[in-house]
Design a protein around this motif. Structure first.
Motif, PDB file in Angstrom:
ATOM      1  N   ALA A   1       0.850  -1.203   0.000  1.00  0.00           N
ATOM      2  CA  ALA A   1       0.000   0.000   0.000  1.00  0.00           C
ATOM      3  C   ALA A   1       0.881   1.247   0.000  1.00  0.00           C
ATOM      4  O   ALA A   1       0.605   2.235  -0.703  1.00  0.00           O
ATOM      5  N   ASP A   2       1.958   1.197   0.788  1.00  0.00           N
ATOM      6  CA  ASP A   2       2.892   2.327   0.847  1.00  0.00           C
ATOM      7  C   ASP A   2       3.596   2.515  -0.497  1.00  0.00           C
ATOM      8  O   ASP A   2       3.695   3.620  -1.024  1.00  0.00           O
ATOM      9  N   ALA A   3       4.035   1.384  -1.069  1.00  0.00           N
ATOM     10  CA  ALA A   3       4.805   1.454  -2.319  1.00  0.00           C
ATOM     11  C   ALA A   3       3.946   1.887  -3.505  1.00  0.00           C
ATOM     12  O   ALA A   3       4.411   2.629  -4.377  1.00  0.00           O
ATOM     13  N   LEU A   4       2.696   1.430  -3.542  1.00  0.00           N
ATOM     14  CA  LEU A   4       1.869   1.628  -4.745  1.00  0.00           C
ATOM     15  C   LEU A   4       0.861   2.764  -4.606  1.00  0.00           C
ATOM     16  O   LEU A   4       0.261   3.195  -5.595  1.00  0.00           O
ATOM     17  N   GLY A   5       0.681   3.262  -3.380  1.00  0.00           N
ATOM     18  CA  GLY A   5      -0.269   4.356  -3.152  1.00  0.00           C
ATOM     19  C   GLY A   5      -0.022   5.573  -4.039  1.00  0.00           C
ATOM     20  O   GLY A   5      -0.967   6.154  -4.584  1.00  0.00           O
ATOM     21  N   PRO A   6       1.246   5.996  -4.202  1.00  0.00           N
ATOM     22  CA  PRO A   6       1.500   7.168  -5.058  1.00  0.00           C
ATOM     23  C   PRO A   6       1.004   6.989  -6.491  1.00  0.00           C
ATOM     24  O   PRO A   6       0.762   7.962  -7.206  1.00  0.00           O
ATOM     25  N   ASP A   7       0.861   5.726  -6.938  1.00  0.00           N
ATOM     26  CA  ASP A   7       0.317   5.459  -8.279  1.00  0.00           C
ATOM     27  C   ASP A   7      -1.200   5.300  -8.238  1.00  0.00           C
ATOM     28  O   ASP A   7      -1.824   4.942  -9.243  1.00  0.00           O
ATOM     29  N   GLY A   8      -1.789   5.489  -7.059  1.00  0.00           N
ATOM     30  CA  GLY A   8      -3.245   5.380  -6.936  1.00  0.00           C
ATOM     31  C   GLY A   8      -3.732   3.951  -6.765  1.00  0.00           C
ATOM     32  O   GLY A   8      -4.944   3.700  -6.754  1.00  0.00           O
ATOM     33  N   ILE A   9      -2.807   3.015  -6.632  1.00  0.00           N
ATOM     34  CA  ILE A   9      -3.198   1.602  -6.486  1.00  0.00           C
ATOM     35  C   ILE A   9      -3.395   1.304  -5.005  1.00  0.00           C
ATOM     36  O   ILE A   9      -2.514   1.587  -4.185  1.00  0.00           O
ATOM     37  N   ARG A  10      -4.561   0.746  -4.658  1.00  0.00           N
ATOM     38  CA  ARG A  10      -4.850   0.396  -3.265  1.00  0.00           C
ATOM     39  C   ARG A  10      -4.570  -1.090  -3.032  1.00  0.00           C
ATOM     40  O   ARG A  10      -4.833  -1.915  -3.914  1.00  0.00           O
ATOM     41  N   VAL A  11      -4.024  -1.390  -1.870  1.00  0.00           N
ATOM     42  CA  VAL A  11      -3.745  -2.792  -1.521  1.00  0.00           C
ATOM     43  C   VAL A  11      -4.240  -3.038  -0.098  1.00  0.00           C
ATOM     44  O   VAL A  11      -3.833  -2.344   0.838  1.00  0.00           O
ATOM     45  N   ASN A  12      -5.123  -3.993   0.050  1.00  0.00           N
ATOM     46  CA  ASN A  12      -5.661  -4.329   1.372  1.00  0.00           C
ATOM     47  C   ASN A  12      -5.639  -5.838   1.581  1.00  0.00           C
ATOM     48  O   ASN A  12      -5.676  -6.613   0.619  1.00  0.00           O
ATOM     49  N   ALA A  13      -5.589  -6.221   2.846  1.00  0.00           N
ATOM     50  CA  ALA A  13      -5.707  -7.641   3.192  1.00  0.00           C
ATOM     51  C   ALA A  13      -7.090  -7.880   3.763  1.00  0.00           C
ATOM     52  O   ALA A  13      -7.677  -6.994   4.390  1.00  0.00           O
ATOM     53  N   ILE A  14      -7.607  -9.072   3.543  1.00  0.00           N
ATOM     54  CA  ILE A  14      -8.870  -9.449   4.149  1.00  0.00           C
ATOM     55  C   ILE A  14      -8.610 -10.652   5.051  1.00  0.00           C
ATOM     56  O   ILE A  14      -7.864 -11.559   4.690  1.00  0.00           O
ATOM     57  N   CYS A  15      -9.208 -10.612   6.240  1.00  0.00           N
ATOM     58  CA  CYS A  15      -8.919 -11.630   7.263  1.00  0.00           C
ATOM     59  C   CYS A  15     -10.208 -12.325   7.677  1.00  0.00           C
ATOM     60  O   CYS A  15     -10.859 -11.923   8.656  1.00  0.00           O
ATOM     61  N   PRO A  16     -10.563 -13.393   6.963  1.00  0.00           N
ATOM     62  CA  PRO A  16     -11.767 -14.115   7.358  1.00  0.00           C
ATOM     63  C   PRO A  16     -11.576 -14.814   8.696  1.00  0.00           C
ATOM     64  O   PRO A  16     -10.467 -15.225   9.046  1.00  0.00           O
ATOM     65  N   GLY A  17     -12.679 -14.962   9.426  1.00  0.00           N
ATOM     66  CA  GLY A  17     -12.696 -15.817  10.616  1.00  0.00           C
ATOM     67  C   GLY A  17     -12.935 -17.245  10.159  1.00  0.00           C
ATOM     68  O   GLY A  17     -12.367 -17.683   9.154  1.00  0.00           O
ATOM     69  N   THR A  18     -13.787 -17.959  10.861  1.00  0.00           N
ATOM     70  CA  THR A  18     -14.029 -19.364  10.501  1.00  0.00           C
ATOM     71  C   THR A  18     -15.149 -19.417   9.466  1.00  0.00           C
ATOM     72  O   THR A  18     -16.306 -19.134   9.771  1.00  0.00           O
ATOM     73  N   ILE A  19     -14.771 -19.781   8.251  1.00  0.00           N
ATOM     74  CA  ILE A  19     -15.730 -19.787   7.135  1.00  0.00           C
ATOM     75  C   ILE A  19     -15.981 -21.238   6.729  1.00  0.00           C
ATOM     76  O   ILE A  19     -15.040 -22.038   6.643  1.00  0.00           O
ATOM     77  N   ASP A  20     -17.218 -21.548   6.483  1.00  0.00           N
ATOM     78  CA  ASP A  20     -17.610 -22.927   6.199  1.00  0.00           C
ATOM     79  C   ASP A  20     -17.243 -23.312   4.766  1.00  0.00           C
ATOM     80  O   ASP A  20     -18.002 -23.087   3.836  1.00  0.00           O
TER      81      ASP A  20
END
Ligand SMILES: NC(=O)c1ccc[n+]([C@@H]2O[C@H](COP(=O)([O-])OP(=O)(O)OC[C@H]3O[C@@H](n4cnc5c(N)ncnc54)[C@H](O)[C@@H]3O)[C@@H](O)[C@H]2O)c1
Length: 256
Positions: A175-194
């Motif tokens: 996110a830090d590296a690519l933010g200046p280019d407008g690219i967003r990077v996020n992580a998603i953290c599921p709990g217990t998914i069936d």
């Protein structure tokens, strides 16, 4: 369901089953222009063809492309294939595995196999997508699949937690590296998914009932609930959100 992904091309790895499959179908339900479904094999559990058939039935362009995310060249070719639809706008690096025998004494070969998929494969996907977005001059959103196991540790999943914790920090660094280019990077953290992963790993299956009882919402998550959260992260509805690790866990990690 909505049009928050209108005109967007979405690519999902590990999308022939479980959460990845749900993410791909949710993307179509949320109005994506095209959804590229990718997996190491076309028929792991539910199947890539079934996934593309459901997406087609929603009137959305789709195609299946076999890709092993541990192979850099295959991942590059996968992202190149998105050019057919105009290039990738939302890259979801979802493919991941657990080990039957994890924990403090995890075998070296298992450890390396898991890291190759859960960490290397995620990085290769993010790199290829970011390169294409920059070349097109059209920034997009990259979503990395982590886990609640990447935020809180568990003794029975030492290697898995290590890999998912790495993914959380990978999202922040990218996110830090690519933010200046407008690219967003996020992580998603599921709990217990069936999903199949949960049902076929005896250790995780046994632990899941305990997790369910401690979860404020008192139930396991549905794959489609991760799909909807990823759709939001991929859409312009989250345009000022980058570098986060979004917990979708029914509240499990919020309580003691
Ligand atoms: N199920 C859960 O409770 C849960 C919780 C937190 C995080 N996750 C994460 O969600 C993701 C999906 O898990 P799931 O529960 O849907 O499991 P799943 O086993 O149903 O799906 C994983 C998919 O990844 C694919 N895959 C495995 N190795 C690959 C490779 N080398 N290249 C490409 N694809 C590969 C598999 O073929 C499979 O289709 C994983 O990253 C997992 O760690 C799952």
């Amino acid at each position: 369901m909505s049009d928050i992904l209108k005109d967007k091309v979405v690519l999902v790895t590990g999308a022939a089953s479980g959460i990845g499959r749900a993410i791909a179908i949710s993307a179509a339900r949320h109005g994506a222009k095209a959804v590229i479904v990718s997996d190491v094999t076309e028929t792991p559990h539910e199947g890539g063809t079934q996934t593309t058939a459901e997406i087609e039935a929603l009137g959305v362009l789709t195609r299946f492309q076999r890709t092993d995310v541990t192979q850099h060249a295959e991942v590059d070719a996968l992202v190149d294939a998105a050019a057919e639809f105009g290039g990738v706008d939302v890259m979801v690096c979802n493919a991941g595995i657990t080990l039957r025998e994890d924990g403090p004494d995890v075998a070296e070969s298992d450890y390396r196999r898991l890291m190759a998929v859960n960490l290397d494969g995620v990085l290769f996907g993010a790199q290829a997508a970011a390169r294409q977005m920059k070349a097109r001059g059209k920034p997009g959103s990259i979503v990395l699949m982590a886990s609640m196991g990447g935020i809180a540790g568990a003794g029975m999943t030492v290697a898995y937690s290590t890999s998912k914790g790495g993914v959380v920090l990978m999202a922040k660094a990218l996110a830090d590296a690519l933010g200046p280019d407008g690219i967003r990077v996020n992580a998603i953290c599921p709990g217990t998914i069936d999903t199949h992963l949960l049902r076929t790993n005896p250790g995780i299956a046994a632990a899941s009932e305990g997790f369910r009882q401690r979860t404020p919402l008192r139930r396991l998550g549905k794959p489609s609930e991760i799909g909807d959260a990823v759709a939001w992260l991929g859409s312009d509805m989250s345009s000022y959100v980058t570098g986060i690790a979004l917990l979708v866990d029914g509240g499990l990690l919020s309580v003691i």
